[in-house]
Write an enzyme that holds these catalytic residues in place. Structure first.
Site, PDB file in Angstrom:
ATOM      1  N   LYS A 270       0.840  -1.199   0.000  1.00  0.00           N
ATOM      2  CA  LYS A 270       0.000   0.000   0.000  1.00  0.00           C
ATOM      3  C   LYS A 270       0.878   1.254   0.000  1.00  0.00           C
ATOM      4  CE  LYS A 270      -4.067   1.884   2.412  1.00  0.00           C
ATOM      5  NZ  LYS A 270      -5.013   1.646   3.536  1.00  0.00           N
TER       6      LYS A 270
ATOM      7  N   SER B 299      -9.670   1.807   2.346  1.00  0.00           N
ATOM      8  CA  SER B 299      -8.809   2.607   1.485  1.00  0.00           C
ATOM      9  C   SER B 299      -7.778   1.789   0.711  1.00  0.00           C
ATOM     10  CB  SER B 299      -8.083   3.652   2.330  1.00  0.00           C
ATOM     11  OG  SER B 299      -7.240   3.045   3.294  1.00  0.00           O
TER      12      SER B 299
ATOM     13  N   SER C 211     -10.341  -0.483   6.247  1.00  0.00           N
ATOM     14  CA  SER C 211      -9.577  -0.272   5.012  1.00  0.00           C
ATOM     15  C   SER C 211      -8.979  -1.532   4.399  1.00  0.00           C
ATOM     16  CB  SER C 211      -8.458   0.750   5.244  1.00  0.00           C
ATOM     17  OG  SER C 211      -8.990   2.051   5.337  1.00  0.00           O
TER      18      SER C 211
END
Length: 452
Positions: free
Chosen positions: A81, A159, A183
């Site tokens: 990420k 996210s 997320s």
């Protein structure tokens, strides 16, 4: 997107050990999917380290040939990420305002632990700007589409949007994500994979751009419960062990009837009901009962909660300098933190401490909570991109159930459950802090039933 069943970390490790494949082959296959002009690679990755990944793969193939592979997983490609520090790379956290930041001098501890185990970092996955949304839309680097109904275009969840799509589409075999209010679990549910949120303190947060220091946690997304358990052990600095599935006979599961079942769409509701029926038939003792603590969460967060207060503390100087570079749908939420007083923040801290204590006591008679990961299937991108009101409503609804677990300092996993017409839904299992091992064992038992 690949249509055949995709490999787990365990099966890949076996293939590497037996010589049926090489790390270079795995990396080249992932790169081909990333670079497919008809795929989601351009939206799922903000940076692809082709040269670095191939060089690392060649090195691990040589080490394995010499009997010196650092772990059975050495040479398996993984996505990172974009909010994690990777030595020599710029950590943009999904935002253009950090594009000119200096490269990270060292790996985040979580990244370093994966590197030590021999995972190959194939690239940086796209994400909601500064991790501040559960929808996965990003106007700067792109919004990857969920695998389901791709012709229409549905959100992948946030996210950790790019990481989930990368795993689902075979562009990486696992992804490193974060979870502040869902997320990791939301994108997992929307993309048909497994996502895990650990007890927050088990994995160090250093080197990960913060959203909320009180709620942030670091967790994996992959294709099975065992994959996530192995990755979680590495991230927590523990030795991966063989995961033993817990039998469902006599298992005590609680469905929280407060808040968590509100506003379910018909697909999620029917899939959840069918899944609970299967678990009951397999011997689980499922109880539905009120969970009053969940009814308090919205009030505690009425002024923006921890995420607004703590993100504003991080961003206020950057906002003063570069506010025009932010996604307005993110900056408006961060700025809510300016309206909270010190007394407000202390009230939230006290309310959460009391909430955790009471919720933990309520959970004591049960082995796990069971609830839908999200109340709805992935909405259409077109319905949200141009409508701020629809965006805000969907964001609150989709974040709701996962946030309940973060607020009680719990751990949780989302398992994929196919709804009507193959629509993706998620089954979330959760427990109090430090019950991670139990949740993994229960999830493995449920996974076996659902696949049986």
């Amino acid at each position: 997107m690949p249509t055949s069943p995709q490999p787990t970390l365990a099966s890949l490790a076996e293939d590497l050990a037996s010589g049926r494949t090489r790390s270079v082959d795995l990396v080249e296959a992932c790169l081909a999917r990333i670079e497919d002009a008809d795929g989601e690679g351009a939206r799922a990755f903000s940076l692809v380290d082709r040269a670095g990944a191939l060089k690392a793969a060649e090195g691990f193939d040589a080490l394995r040939a010499a009997g010196a592979a650092p772990s059975p997983f050495a040479g398996i490609p993984i996505g990172i990420k974009d909010l994690f520090d990777v030595a020599g790379q710029v950590t943009t956290a999904g935002s253009k305002v950090l594009a000119d930041a200096p490269p990270a001098p060292r790996d985040a501890p979580s990244v370093a632990r994966l590197r030590k185990a021999g995972f190959v970092f194939i690239g940086r996955n796209t994400m909601t700007e500064f991790a501040y949304s559960g929808l996965g839309l990003n106007p700067h680097y792109g919004s990857p589409r969920a695998p389901y109904d791709r012709a229409t275009g549905r959100i992948s969840g946030g996210s950790t949007s790019g990481g989930a799509v990368a795993v689902a589409d075979g562009m990486a075999h696992a992804a490193l994500g974060t979870d502040t209010g869902g997320s990791a679990r939301i994108p997992a549910a929307f993309c048909g994979i497994v996502g895990f949120k650990p007890t927050a303190r088990r994995v160090p947060l250093d080197g990960a751009f913060p959203l909320s220091s009180s709620l942030d946690s670091i967790g994996p997304m992959a294709r099975s419960v065992a994959c996530c358990a192995a990755l979680d052990a590495i991230l927590a600095g523990e030795e991966p062990t063989l995961l033993t599935a817990r039998p469902l006979a006599g298992l005590r599961l609680l469905i929280p009837a407060t808040v968590a079942l509100d506003e379910l769409d018909s697909t999620v509701a029917s899939a959840f009901e069918a899944t609970i029926a299967r678990l009951s038939q397999a011997g689980a003792r499922v109880t539905s009962a009120p969970f009053p603590e969940f009814g308090e969460v919205a009030g505690i967060n009425a002024k923006g909660g921890f995420t607004a207060a703590e993100s504003y503390a991080v961003h206020r100087a950057l906002l003063a300098e570069k506010a025009e570079g932010y996604d307005p749908r993110v900056s408006v939420r961060i700025k809510r933190g300016a309206d909270q007083s010190a007394a407000d923040y202390l009230d939230i801290l006290a309310a959460r401490r009391a909430l955790i204590k009471r919720a933990t006591a309520r959970l004591a008679p049960y082995d796990a909570l069971v609830l839908p990961t999200t109340p709805v299937i992935p909405p259409r991108v077109a319905d949200l991109e141009g409508d701020d009101a629809a965006y805000g409503k969907a964001n609150l609804l989709i974040l709701r159930n996962p946030t309940l677990i973060n607020m009680i300092d719990g751990c949780a996993i989302s398992l994929p459950v196919a709804g009507e017409g193959g629509a993706p839904t998620g089954l979330m299992l959760a427990g109090p802090a430090e019950s991670d091992a139990r949740i993994f064992a229960i999830a493995a038992g449920i996974e076996a039933v659902l696949k049986g």
